[in-house]
Design an enzyme around this catalytic site. Sequence first.
Site, mmCIF file in Angstrom:
data_model
loop_
_atom_site.group_PDB
_atom_site.id
_atom_site.type_symbol
_atom_site.label_atom_id
_atom_site.label_comp_id
_atom_site.label_asym_id
_atom_site.label_seq_id
_atom_site.Cartn_x
_atom_site.Cartn_y
_atom_site.Cartn_z
ATOM 1 N N THR A 50 0.830 -1.209 0.000
ATOM 2 C CA THR A 50 0.000 0.000 0.000
ATOM 3 C C THR A 50 0.859 1.252 0.000
ATOM 4 O OG1 THR A 50 -1.708 -1.172 1.243
ATOM 5 C CG2 THR A 50 -1.797 1.233 1.264
ATOM 6 N N TYR A 139 -2.623 -10.082 4.353
ATOM 7 C CA TYR A 139 -2.691 -8.684 4.791
ATOM 8 C C TYR A 139 -4.145 -8.351 5.073
ATOM 9 C CZ TYR A 139 -1.943 -3.575 4.558
ATOM 10 O OH TYR A 139 -1.892 -2.225 4.822
ATOM 11 N N LYS A 167 -0.173 -9.921 8.351
ATOM 12 C CA LYS A 167 0.005 -8.532 8.743
ATOM 13 C C LYS A 167 -1.369 -8.061 9.187
ATOM 14 C CE LYS A 167 1.058 -3.895 7.015
ATOM 15 N NZ LYS A 167 1.343 -3.061 5.826
#
Length: 299
Positions: A50, A139, A167
């Site tokens: 990101t 994620y 994550k």
Amino acid sequence: MKEKIFTGAAVAIITPFKGPNNEQVDFDALGELVEFQIAGGTDAIVVCGTTGEASTMPDKEHLSVIKYVIDKVAKRVPVIAGTGSNHTIHAIELSKEAEKLGADALLSVTPYYNKTTQEGLYQHFKAIAESVSIPIILYNVPGRTNLNIAPETYARLCKIPNINAVKECNLLQLPETVKLCGDELNYYSGEDGLVHFLMSAGGLGVISVVSNIAPTYMSEMVHSYLDGDVKKAWDMQVKCQDIVKALFCEVNPIPVKEAVNIIGLPGGKCRLPLVDMKEENKAKLAKAIDDFRKIGGIK
């Protein structure tokens, strides 16, 4: 127990751009940032996540950035390539290519916009995992994707051999996830301001935005905890709260790119639709950086 991809603080590295419309990757600048990270003791580099603005990159450019970082790092630290997509076939294609380029692991975000059910999440990540042999970090960032991986889904996913870690940005569900998965899943914080809490649940570290400007500080904070100095780690967590707030006062990675520029490194600008920070927020960020530097947060 699954092998650890890394312990400590991995940087979610920015991608510097150049050109009138930021249409080109500035590879020379990217190389400088990679060397700054390694010199600062970063424990791993996450590229094209990101913070790296991968969502603005066509596949050819996306993979060229991954290749450049892998080659530049030259096995000095693990390189984790962001290859997630809301289209499973697209994610598989990117993941296969990143593995061929030599990535040590992959970061795969939950499908965004079209979303899916929990069964769809399981099938999505299962298909990606079965297409490659390297480890995958899931994620989970509901604030961006409006989609959450439930603990019960983690319990299914962690049975897949190369689904290695998560994550996690939804730390409220971490106790339930740990109860169901135990050491069949490794845990990394997706929140710079909450690393200490994740470590107390057996976490291995953080994939960090703050590390773009303070790799030494973030790595030391995590390793202090892992080495048993919990109080030092907590004190460091508390002391970095102001810089964390400043780096997220506007949507990431707008502030962190500005912060990289402020400390004298080539951060450049974000690609549209992200725009420059408001002037009042730039001033707040500059003050937070100055204050953080005074306590030794930025070397």
